[in-house]
Design an enzyme around this catalytic site. Structure first.
Site, PDB file in Angstrom:
ATOM      1  CG  HIS A 399      -2.229   1.048   0.918  1.00  0.00           C
ATOM      2  ND1 HIS A 399      -2.523   1.855   0.952  1.00  0.00           N
ATOM      3  CD2 HIS A 399      -3.651  -0.232   1.245  1.00  0.00           C
ATOM      4  CE1 HIS A 399      -3.611   1.856  -0.133  1.00  0.00           C
ATOM      5  NE2 HIS A 399      -4.690   1.204   0.549  1.00  0.00           N
ATOM      6  CG  ASP A 403      -3.213   4.662  -3.791  1.00  0.00           C
ATOM      7  OD1 ASP A 403      -2.018   4.675  -2.944  1.00  0.00           O
ATOM      8  OD2 ASP A 403      -2.919   5.776  -4.852  1.00  0.00           O
TER       9      ASP A 403
END
Length: 426
Positions: A399, A403
């Site tokens: 992450h 995204d």
């Protein structure tokens, strides 16, 4: 004085000539003696730039064995691959300088060899056979003695009346009944309580270190989806025999998923990128090539050989490359170059029956795709309930770079390509 010296020299002449003749006659034997007993020290070979030591796992030969040039003598286990130690020249193994399970470093002496040809059959083997013959005779004579022994107990067994001493000895079996009572009390502890402690091999230690490093470094998150495998299974069923006959390659599902990932990366390039730099990384590296690491389970642990430049291969080429790497992994013939690099990983736990799981990222990569078992399930198709072969897909991603929106879009695109393989031709 000159005359006397000349006379001594003349007298010594025949002796010198005889001595030189004997020396010349023995000269080839001496050369042969030196050539036979020349020693050679075998060292730990250079394994790779990043590997400086390993564990000597096992000896392939024993002391006294004759080995040809380039024949394997030992196997050294490293944290990535197994390295074979081969004989530099033909000769006989005389001494092991290290033991199994010892840690060895590059350039360390491990074996002393005696160079030369194979020992003749008339050497030590006849002596060994002669030594075995007397032993065999002794064994045969020993076997004959027990055959005569049973004749002695006959007088004892033929006694009809027992002596008072024998009658007193008859209660002896009562003493044996006590252990029988103790054996009845033994089942109080049910089950086997033994423990075994086995030292982890270097590859397993390295795998554990890398997986924990991934969990501690990456901000891992997993997104799931499901894919209808009907179209891909029909496609494979239609062309697998033709492809096998034409190319000798068995058409599977890994090539289709690899091709689908390559096409999806064109729209979501961050999946093929990585974070590099000090202190956890401060630079994003985007790549125009795709090197897919294929997770392969072996007896020693999980390895990830790399199929390079997948973006330039068709499905048959991808399948062939994956099959070759898988065979090398199972045979233990992978090299450091085969596992170096990799920009994206595909792990197929479905071959073992896994229904769903969350794979761990192979750093410094950004994502890993997990494939799972194909199961028939009831799904809604055009407003109707139908039974379709379904597979769960899992994408674990970092992450920090990727995204959630991009990760989900990437997995949806892979799903679309698999459910309609004709899109991969557009």
């Amino acid at each position: 004085m000159m005359y006397r010296g000349f006379r001594i020299a003349v007298r010594a002449g025949p002796k010198l000539h005889l001595h030189n003749a004997l020396a010349l006659r023995q000269l080839p034997l001496q050369f042969q003696h030196v050539r036979t007993y020349a020693d050679k020290i075998v060292k730990v070979p250079t394994m790779a730039e990043s590997i400086s030591e390993g564990t000597l796992k096992q000896w392939s030969k024993q002391i006294g064995d004759f080995v040809e040039q380039d024949e394997e003598i030992a196997t050294i286990e490293t944290d990535k691959i197994d390295v074979a130690v081969n004989a530099p020249e033909a000769g006989t193994i005389k001494e092991f300088l290290v033991n199994e399970e010892d840690t060895v470093t590059v350039g360390q002496d491990i074996v002393r060899m005696e160079l030369g040809g194979a020992p003749s059959d008339g050497g030590d083997k006849p002596a060994a056979s002669e030594s075995k013959e007397p032993a065999a005779k002794e064994e045969s004579s020993d076997k004959e003695k027990p055959a005569e022994a049973p004749a002695q107990p006959k007088p004892e067994t033929s006694k009809p009346s027992a002596t008072p001493a024998a009658q007193k000895e008859t209660p002896a079996p009562k003493q044996e009944s006590k252990p029988a009572q103790s054996t009845k009390e033994a089942p109080a502890t049910l089950g086997n309580r033994e423990e075994r402690r086995v030292k982890m091999n270097r590859m397993r230690l390295r795998i554990a270190e890398r997986l924990k490093q991934s969990q501690n470094t990456a901000a891992s998150l997993t997104t799931f989806n499901e894919v209808d495998m009907s179209a891909l299974m029909d496609f494979r069923k239609l062309y697998k025999d033709e492809v096998l006959k034409k190319t000798g390659v068995k058409l599977g599902f890994m090539s289709a998923f690899s091709r689908a990932c390559v096409l999806a990366m064109r729209d979501i390039p961050a999946v093929n990128a990585s974070i590099e730099g000090p202190n956890g990384g401060d630079t994003i590296v985007y790549r125009d090539y795709v090197d897919i690491s294929v997770a392969v389970a072996t007896e020693k642990g999980l390895v990830t050989p790399v199929v390079r430049n997948v973006e330039g291969l068709d499905m048959v080429g991808i399948e062939k490359a994956i099959a070759d790497m898988g065979k090398k992994a199972r045979d233990g013939k992978l090299t450091i170059e085969d596992m170096a690099g990799g920009t994206f990983t595909i792990s197929n736990g479905g071959v073992f029956g896994s229904l769903m799981g969350t794979p761990i990222i192979n750093l410094p990569q950004t994502a890993v795709l997990g494939l799972h078992a194909i199961k028939d399930r009831a799904v809604a198709v055009n407003g109707k309930v139908e039974v379709r072969p379904m597979m769960y897909l899992a994408l674990t991603y970092d992450h920090r770079l990727l995204d959630g929106r991009e990760a989900v879009q990437f997995l949806v695109k892979v799903k679309e390509y698999i459910e309609d393989p004709r899109k991969m031709l557009l």
